[in-house]
Design an enzyme around this catalytic site. Structure first.
Site, PDB file in Angstrom:
ATOM      1  N   GLU A 184       2.935   4.313  -3.437  1.00  0.00           N
ATOM      2  CA  GLU A 184       2.375   3.075  -2.896  1.00  0.00           C
ATOM      3  C   GLU A 184       1.207   2.558  -3.754  1.00  0.00           C
ATOM      4  O   GLU A 184       0.118   2.287  -3.265  1.00  0.00           O
ATOM      5  CB  GLU A 184       1.931   3.282  -1.444  1.00  0.00           C
ATOM      6  CG  GLU A 184       3.078   3.636  -0.520  1.00  0.00           C
ATOM      7  CD  GLU A 184       2.671   3.709   0.943  1.00  0.00           C
ATOM      8  OE1 GLU A 184       1.460   3.791   1.217  1.00  0.00           O
ATOM      9  OE2 GLU A 184       3.557   3.687   1.806  1.00  0.00           O
ATOM     10  N   GLU A 255      10.560   5.102   3.331  1.00  0.00           N
ATOM     11  CA  GLU A 255       9.847   5.338   4.591  1.00  0.00           C
ATOM     12  C   GLU A 255      10.254   4.310   5.635  1.00  0.00           C
ATOM     13  O   GLU A 255       9.820   3.165   5.595  1.00  0.00           O
ATOM     14  CB  GLU A 255       8.320   5.285   4.383  1.00  0.00           C
ATOM     15  CG  GLU A 255       7.773   6.404   3.526  1.00  0.00           C
ATOM     16  CD  GLU A 255       6.244   6.416   3.489  1.00  0.00           C
ATOM     17  OE1 GLU A 255       5.616   5.722   4.341  1.00  0.00           O
ATOM     18  OE2 GLU A 255       5.677   7.094   2.624  1.00  0.00           O
TER      19      GLU A 255
END
Length: 842
Positions: A184, A255
């Site tokens: 991320e 995710e």
């Protein structure tokens, strides 16, 4: 080297190595549609299970439940600060035994997505980065910074070599089919300008040059450098993901958030099984190839592993709850969704897709292989509440609001994501009969003075993170000053103690007496604390501050420059020229000491507990002093159910059983706007317990009383089914027809009759039927109620009891003929429902 790798890329496929089921090395390719495993396209259903958030004895059961839930892949981070807490000192034992965890995955024929990071975030202390990195001269985390890149590469190479030595990469016949570098980074990259772009390119090149033989991915990295695959994180990546940054990369979802992690003050996080199921069907219906649940099992932040202001329980409302039990209907409904999507597999990966947009809410997506019966359709209703009837190829399909109907042969609906056939359950906590005869003893942490701490000649309180170095949550700060009673205001008002701190919290003592506490929040760690009317004495006075952290921050740019601790300390309300004394000034000498005496002596262990003198806790109801250690012994709880401790009456501190850290407790941090604690029940893994007798030690920061603490057994023995008669038969009853009829479906159940079914956990049996109604019952599992349309109640209960009592599982067709004549009140109902609630036991 990197340029050479890029030049080897082709527009259609990229080759890596991958394993066969017989564990022999194989090549693998991917293209814009999917990964190829053993030369075949695959759809991968994955779930995150973090090995350090459970215990090795729990791993086999967790993995088995994941596999039975329809997953073929497990995903985990690798936790750098767990494995290398000190530079050059490595730990791969206990719940840090990554090798054992991967071997268990391999034994079950499952694949693995290994997220090396080494920055992971994960609501884990310091985002997985070891604290000693902060002490490296000139370091800037996660940027084009030579010191950081040196240590990052060194660690990544070590983990990669461990995987190679154990032949864990698919190219060696192992289970690892994807590896992730960084995590991320896209938003963080902006803070570093060109250094961020340079760093992400370097990280990709460094990873690819390890030659592990499987693809590398980067999640939430829009422009992942070739050949690294960019992937999506979020709740609805079927619609929010912009897609791979190159046409030859597959769509990967790293995710799919099954709930939301919690910080102190947050309400309980919820996400429905229906919404998660919809998101999965939507993603795979739009060319998705790999989807991972984050988390599938969250587990527990044992010891000091939770990041700043994060609760100890992690993703408790995932398909497998904190204790490893199936949370129904989430676990079962997702299993059914996987099954339904798999029935579409041939059409999804070999068919050609077409999309028919009916209007702004309704859509039909079809995958079809021309010249064959291979065909699958997804009917999408994106209206939040209103159902619709969609005509598809001459047949009407009822599609509830916010749902997808899955039609694997373009003829028969096998599942709608809003219709739950799976059973329901709810969790109960029961007081252990054996484990609660507590006799509490107490040891009070000594309150130090300036002369008793080392060093005692600083001119200001040292910065807290740097001082602690992540070896403890606690540090003492002390300062002394002389006080003249003539400095009191003439009206007799006592002076005030004013403290400003950058976080996370502190307790204040004046001349050894506790005077108050304060703390920040996850949104704003810094805080001000005002303690009115402190008693000072003539002459020398001591201010002692116990400052604490609640874990290190787990995200953001420039993490190595975060700071905490008291910055301003003054005495207000004095009859002096300034009206106050600034104690954090150069003329005052500060002392500081990291850690607690009880920590240093390890009094939470059997051996360490003998190093101090314990006293019996006073009379019932008496509140003990701040900074108290409480000790008791308890008998190992009966049965085989998971074990928990309910911390009623306690406030904030830490817990140990037989020397094993259960995590932090902060019971008096209430959910915003309520009087409910953020968390008051905590997991004690069975592997932490001795065969008979156990040591429980609790460090409590605030004045409190341990007498109401309770050891409990945890179960999900109340099981329910709630099924409407218009549902499709259970998806497990559908199969592909073999041979020439490939692409067509067959079912072992009558198409008109769905079934209500219940199954007890852990081979228990149904001992009672607590509710049974056919008609229009309402409510949820544990709180069902009769409606105004109820078939013969006695007959309904009799039918259910005959089918279910004494069995591990049972199922009943949702058929009015079983339950007698329909009452008049049922004549206007569009559909009828069966609700069953049973109790399971050994």
């Amino acid at each position: 080297m990197f340029a050479l790798l890029l030049s080897m890329m082709v527009s259609s496929t990229t080759a890596f190595g991958l394993r066969k089921r017989d564990d022999s090395p194989q090549n693998v390719t991917y293209d814009g549609r999917s990964l190829f495993i053993n030369g075949r396209r695959e759809l991968l259903f994955s779930g995150s299970i973090h090995y350090p958030r459970s215990t090795p004895d729990m791993w086999p059961d967790l993995l088995d439940k994941a596999r039975h839930g329809g997953l073929n892949t497990i995903q985990t981070y690798v936790f750098w600060n767990l494995h290398e807490p000190e530079k050059g000192k490595f730990n791969f034992e206990g719940n840090a035994d990554l090798i054992k965890f991967i071997k268990l995955i391999q034994e079950r024929g499952m694949y693995l997505i290994l997220r090396l990071g080494p920055f992971i975030q994960a609501e884990w202390n310091h985002g997985g980065l070891p604290y000693w990195l902060r002490d490296v001269p000139g370091i800037y985390f996660r940027s084009n910074n030579e010191p950081f890149k040196l240590h990052m590469k060194e660690y990544v190479m070590r983990i990669v070599q461990m995987m190679k030595d154990n032949k864990f990469f698919a190219s060696q016949g192992g289970p690892i089919i994807l590896a992730q570098i960084e995590n991320e980074y896209n938003q963080i990259q902006l803070a570093y300008d060109e250094r961020g772009i340079e760093y992400v390119n370097w990280a990709a090149q460094m990873a690819v040059e390890t030659n592990i033989g499987v693809p590398w991915i980067m999640c939430k990295q829009k422009e992942a450098p070739d050949p690294v695959i960019n992937s999506c994180n979020g709740r609805h990546c079927g619609d929010t993901f912009l897609g791979p940054n190159k046409p030859y990369k597959p769509r990967v979802w790293t995710e799919n958030w099954t709930v939301q992690y919690r910080v102190y003050g947050d309400p309980v996080s919820r996400r429905s099984a229906e919404d998660i199921g919809l998101s999965m069907a939507r993603f795979f219906s739009k060319d998705g190839s790999v989807a991972n649940y984050y988390m599938y099992h969250g587990g527990t932040n044992f010891g000091r592993n939770a990041a700043a202001f994060k609760v100890t329980g992690y993703y408790d409302a995932a398909p497998l709850d904190e204790y490893g039990m199936t949370k129904e209907p989430k676990w079962g409904h997702l299993r059914d969704v996987h099954r339904a999507i798999n029935l579409c597999k041939k059409a999804l990966i070999y068919g050609t897709s077409t999309t028919q947009k009916l209007n702004e809410f309704h859509e039909i997506r079809v995958y079809e292989k021309p010249g064959t019966p291979i065909c699958a359709a997804f009917l999408f209703n994106n209206h939040s509440t209103e159902a619709v009837t969609i005509n598809f190829r001459g047949k009407n399909f009822y599609v509830p609001g916010h749902s997808i109907s899955i039609i694997p042969d373009c003829k028969n609906e096998v599942l709608n994501t809003d219709n739950i056939i799976a059973q329901h359950n709810y969790r109960t906590f029961t007081r252990s009969q054996l484990a609660n005869n507590h006799e509490w003893e107490v040891f009070s942490e000594p309150i130090p003075t300036t002369a008793e701490v080392v060093p005692g000649n600083m001119t200001a309180p040292p910065e807290l993170f740097t001082f602690l170095k992540d070896t403890t949550d606690y540090a003492w700060y002390t300062v002394s000053f002389d006080f003249d009673p003539e400095d009191l205001l003439k009206n007799g008002t006592l002076p005030n103690l004013h403290i400003f701190s950058f976080g996370h919290g502190l307790l204040a003592f004046v001349n050894g007496e506790y005077v108050g506490s304060g703390h920040g929040t996850s949104e704003r760690a810094q805080f001000k604390m005002l303690i009115k009317g402190i008693n000072l004495k003539a002459g020398k006075n001591e201010i002692s501050i116990m400052a604490y952290v609640t874990g290190l921050h787990d995200s953001g740019a420039y993490m190595e420059h975060r700071f905490a601790g008291p910055a301003e300390v003054r005495i207000d309300g004095l009859e002096t020229k300034m009206g106050h004394i600034e104690l954090a000034k150069r003329r005052f000498k500060w002392g500081a000491r990291a850690g607690l005496e009880g920590e240093k002596k390890e009094i939470y262990t059997e051996k360490g507990s003998k190093k101090v003198s314990w006293e019996k806790v006073g009379e019932k109801g008496r509140v003990g002093p701040a900074l108290s250690w409480y000790k008791t012994r308890f008998t190992t709880p009966e049965g085989r159910e998971p074990v928990a401790i309910r911390m009623t009456g306690m406030k904030k501190g830490m817990m140990w059983v037989n020397g094993n850290g259960l995590g932090r407790h902060w019971v008096d941090y209430k959910v915003r706007g309520t009087d409910e604690p953020s968390q008051d029940v905590f997991h004690i893994p069975r592997s932490f317990l001795n065969p008979r007798d156990n040591l429980l030690v609790i460090f409590e920061e605030e004045p409190s009383n341990p007498e109401n603490i309770q050891i409990e057994l945890v179960s999900r023995d109340t099981v329910c089914s709630y099924v409407h008669d218009f549902f499709a038969p259970a998806v497990q009853s559908w199969n592909d027809k073999p041979g020439d009829q490939e692409g067509e479906l067959q079912t072992s159940e009558p198409l008109s009759k769905p079934h209500a079914s219940v199954k007890c956990p852990n081979k228990k049996k149904i001992i009672s039927v607590d509710f049974a109604s056919f008609g229009n019952p309402s409510g949820d599992c544990g709180s069902f109620q009769l409606g105004n349309c109820t078939f013969d109640a006695a007959l309904t209960r009799d039918v259910v009891e005959k089918a279910c009592l004494g069995k591990e599982s049972c199922k009943l067709p949702v058929d009015p003929e079983l339950f007698g004549a329909a009452p008049r009140a049922c004549s206007a109902l569009p559909f009828k429902t069966i609700a069953i609630q049973v109790k399971c036991s050994y």
